[in-house]
Design a protein around this motif. Structure first.
Motif, PDB file in Angstrom:
ATOM      1  N   ARG A 156       0.823  -1.199   0.000  1.00 49.87           N
ATOM      2  CA  ARG A 156       0.000   0.000   0.000  1.00 49.87           C
ATOM      3  C   ARG A 156       0.865   1.260   0.000  1.00 49.87           C
ATOM      4  O   ARG A 156       0.651   2.186  -0.773  1.00 49.87           O
TER       5      ARG A 156
ATOM      6  N   GLN B  33      -8.110  -8.955  -7.679  1.00 57.95           N
ATOM      7  CA  GLN B  33      -8.321  -8.126  -8.870  1.00 57.95           C
ATOM      8  C   GLN B  33      -7.395  -8.606  -9.970  1.00 57.95           C
ATOM      9  O   GLN B  33      -6.503  -9.400  -9.731  1.00 57.95           O
TER      10      GLN B  33
ATOM     11  N   SER C 212      -5.622  -3.607 -13.646  1.00 56.00           N
ATOM     12  CA  SER C 212      -5.428  -2.522 -12.684  1.00 56.00           C
ATOM     13  C   SER C 212      -4.182  -1.701 -13.028  1.00 56.00           C
ATOM     14  O   SER C 212      -4.174  -0.475 -12.907  1.00 56.00           O
TER      15      SER C 212
ATOM     16  N   LEU D 216      -4.013   2.226 -13.970  1.00 57.53           N
ATOM     17  CA  LEU D 216      -3.180   3.211 -13.279  1.00 57.53           C
ATOM     18  C   LEU D 216      -2.470   4.110 -14.281  1.00 57.53           C
ATOM     19  O   LEU D 216      -2.447   5.338 -14.141  1.00 57.53           O
TER      20      LEU D 216
ATOM     21  N   PRO E 206      -5.685  14.094  -4.475  1.00 59.35           N
ATOM     22  CA  PRO E 206      -6.859  13.379  -4.977  1.00 59.35           C
ATOM     23  C   PRO E 206      -6.505  12.159  -5.828  1.00 59.35           C
ATOM     24  O   PRO E 206      -7.146  11.114  -5.711  1.00 59.35           O
TER      25      PRO E 206
ATOM     26  N   PHE F  57      -7.523   8.389  -5.076  1.00 62.12           N
ATOM     27  CA  PHE F  57      -8.288   7.627  -6.077  1.00 62.12           C
ATOM     28  C   PHE F  57      -7.624   6.279  -6.339  1.00 62.12           C
ATOM     29  O   PHE F  57      -8.276   5.233  -6.311  1.00 62.12           O
TER      30      PHE F  57
ATOM     31  N   ARG G 183      -7.961   3.910  -3.367  1.00 64.52           N
ATOM     32  CA  ARG G 183      -9.292   3.309  -3.296  1.00 64.52           C
ATOM     33  C   ARG G 183      -9.407   2.188  -4.319  1.00 64.52           C
ATOM     34  O   ARG G 183      -9.859   1.082  -4.030  1.00 64.52           O
ATOM     35  N   ALA G 184      -8.988   2.518  -5.535  1.00 60.84           N
ATOM     36  CA  ALA G 184      -9.193   1.575  -6.640  1.00 60.84           C
ATOM     37  C   ALA G 184      -8.462   0.261  -6.435  1.00 60.84           C
ATOM     38  O   ALA G 184      -8.940  -0.799  -6.814  1.00 60.84           O
ATOM     39  N   ILE G 185      -7.314   0.340  -5.833  1.00 62.19           N
ATOM     40  CA  ILE G 185      -6.476  -0.857  -5.771  1.00 62.19           C
ATOM     41  C   ILE G 185      -6.429  -1.496  -4.400  1.00 62.19           C
ATOM     42  O   ILE G 185      -6.366  -2.724  -4.279  1.00 62.19           O
TER      43      ILE G 185
ATOM     44  N   PHE H  53      -8.611  -0.748  -1.582  1.00 63.19           N
ATOM     45  CA  PHE H  53      -9.804  -0.779  -0.723  1.00 63.19           C
ATOM     46  C   PHE H  53     -10.589  -2.065  -0.900  1.00 63.19           C
ATOM     47  O   PHE H  53     -10.642  -2.659  -1.965  1.00 63.19           O
ATOM     48  N   ARG H  54     -11.219  -2.429   0.194  1.00 59.42           N
ATOM     49  CA  ARG H  54     -12.202  -3.505   0.144  1.00 59.42           C
ATOM     50  C   ARG H  54     -13.550  -2.887   0.406  1.00 59.42           C
ATOM     51  O   ARG H  54     -13.661  -1.849   1.049  1.00 59.42           O
ATOM     52  N   GLU H  55     -14.550  -3.543  -0.072  1.00 57.56           N
ATOM     53  CA  GLU H  55     -15.908  -3.042   0.139  1.00 57.56           C
ATOM     54  C   GLU H  55     -16.216  -3.009   1.626  1.00 57.56           C
ATOM     55  O   GLU H  55     -15.914  -3.949   2.360  1.00 57.56           O
TER      56      GLU H  55
ATOM     57  N   PHE I 214     -12.967  -2.422 -11.034  1.00 58.82           N
ATOM     58  CA  PHE I 214     -11.936  -1.433 -10.707  1.00 58.82           C
ATOM     59  C   PHE I 214     -12.570  -0.056 -10.507  1.00 58.82           C
ATOM     60  O   PHE I 214     -12.315   0.634  -9.521  1.00 58.82           O
TER      61      PHE I 214
ATOM     62  N   ALA J 195     -12.844   2.236  -7.129  1.00 56.49           N
ATOM     63  CA  ALA J 195     -12.206   3.552  -7.102  1.00 56.49           C
ATOM     64  C   ALA J 195     -13.179   4.648  -6.707  1.00 56.49           C
ATOM     65  O   ALA J 195     -12.813   5.616  -6.036  1.00 56.49           O
TER      66      ALA J 195
ATOM     67  N   PHE K 254     -16.232   2.722  -3.341  1.00 48.91           N
ATOM     68  CA  PHE K 254     -15.875   2.020  -2.109  1.00 48.91           C
ATOM     69  C   PHE K 254     -15.447   2.972  -1.009  1.00 48.91           C
ATOM     70  O   PHE K 254     -14.883   4.038  -1.257  1.00 48.91           O
TER      71      PHE K 254
ATOM     72  N   THR L  54     -12.519  -0.140   4.381  1.00 49.41           N
ATOM     73  CA  THR L  54     -12.996  -1.064   5.404  1.00 49.41           C
ATOM     74  C   THR L  54     -12.368  -0.672   6.728  1.00 49.41           C
ATOM     75  O   THR L  54     -11.178  -0.376   6.785  1.00 49.41           O
TER      76      THR L  54
END
Lengths: 206, 206
Positions: free
Chosen positions: A91, A155, A160, A164, A191, A195, A198-200, A202-204, B195, B199, B202, B205
């Motif tokens: 991360r 993913q 991805s 990017l 930002p 972004f 989040r896209a890569i 984050f988990r729901e 994806f 982005a 989400f 978590t």
DNA sequence: AATAGATGTGAATCATGGTTCACTTCTTTA
DNA sequence: TAAAGAAGTGAACCATGATTCACATCTATT
């Protein structure tokens, strides 16, 4: 036989080659690949048009070298940020890589635009693809690792990674080619970083 | 005075204009803007080179119309998906918009590549920017709404919107210009959709 | 049918810019 | 210093493709 290229001679050759390349990059940094013509390059270097061809087989080759020269360092920086000496979570490395790319692109300004977004002849575009793939490859490897260690959600690393590259190109660099470069680019870094994260990463949320 | 353009005449004029445009789009769909030359357009339409200029002021104008013609419908589809008649959650609408874009781009194939990623003359690039902005504008509005209704986490709508455009262009369309179009594009839709959703929609978590 | 206004023609013209080449000017070696 | 191999010169050459233009043909009016 009575003439052999000597060390001194070859050094001059190399120096001239170098000088031409340097001038070429500087022209591209000022006016993009659009502004790079053989005759202008010759003029600014202080030699005759034909002489350029003693150092470069064709304009395509010249452009390729210019591209390589200008981009290799950038790719290396992003690679270094993605795979640092000191171990770090994926991360963090992702954040660093994006940041490095962004900062350097902003610093690069017109040159970054020329390398990434300026419309160019197909031959140059070909070179560009090589480096886009280089960036994508780095990201892909990083994302793959993140997914494996479960730091990132499942993913497609290749998708991805390409995404990017697209994000960085479109958000950061493309605006340079338009009038709306009025905005302070550095304001975009935050930002974008968020972004991408989040896209890569984050988990729901449940 | 003894001649006035009549309805019939003007109709023929319009028809010819239309026919040229149609041929032009078909050429671009086959060989990109690179393949679109005035003489070829004339040849394929079955008229003389010079005649083309009775219908288009310049190649730049022609390209602009071709671009407009080919892109407007696409933009409309994405807009319709983003702002449907039936109310729907932003998340769903975002998914739909991305899907529509992707499906149509894949269907479009070579034409999509020409419109979005092919290296083109600066004049055409200018047109392209207009439509990139159109897409971005749609996405921006949608994201703004989502943030306002708290369906999406706080973010910069303009950055996210531009990022979306970049993603779609790079992941979906750019590969068409390379040899690696071997992959079945439709396999990309799922991952891209995910994806984009991560982005934009989400939240971290806990 | 005569005429004016359009439209159609396509070879010639332009513009741009890469590439070549006959020739000159070094460099190095014998 | 003479000879051979490079490097330098820049005007001429080429390729591409847009654009023009003098002329022919067509269409609508009187």
């Amino acid at each position: 036989m009575s003439y052999r290229p000597t060390a001194k001679t070859r050094a001059r050759q190399k120096a001239q080659h170098e000088s031409l390349l340097k001038t070429a990059v500087s022209i591209v940094a000022r006016d993009g690949f659009h502004g790079l013509t053989i005759s202008r390059l010759a003029r600014e270097t202080g030699i005759a048009t034909g002489t350029v061809y003693k150092y470069f087989d064709s304009k395509a080759h010249l452009c390729a070298e210019v591209f390589k020269r200008a981009t290799e360092r950038e790719v290396d920086m992003v690679r270094a940020a993605s795979f640092p000496e000191q171990p770090a979570p994926c991360r963090q490395r992702l954040t660093d890589a994006v940041t490095i790319f962004a900062e350097r692109a902003i610093l690069g300004g017109r040159l970054a635009y020329a390398l990434i977004a300026e419309p160019v002849a197909p031959a140059v575009e070909q070179e560009r693809l090589i480096y886009r793939k280089a960036y994508a490859g780095i990201f892909e490897q990083l994302i793959e690792e993140g997914v494996k260690t479960d730091e990132f959600p499942s993913q497609s690393p290749s998708v991805s990674a390409a995404a990017l590259v697209g994000i960085l190109a479109e958000v950061l660099v493309a605006p340079l080619g338009r009038g709306d470069a009025a905005t302070d680019q550095s304001l975009l870094i935050g930002p974008i970083r968020k972004f991408c994260l989040r896209a890569i990463a984050f988990r729901e949320t449940a």
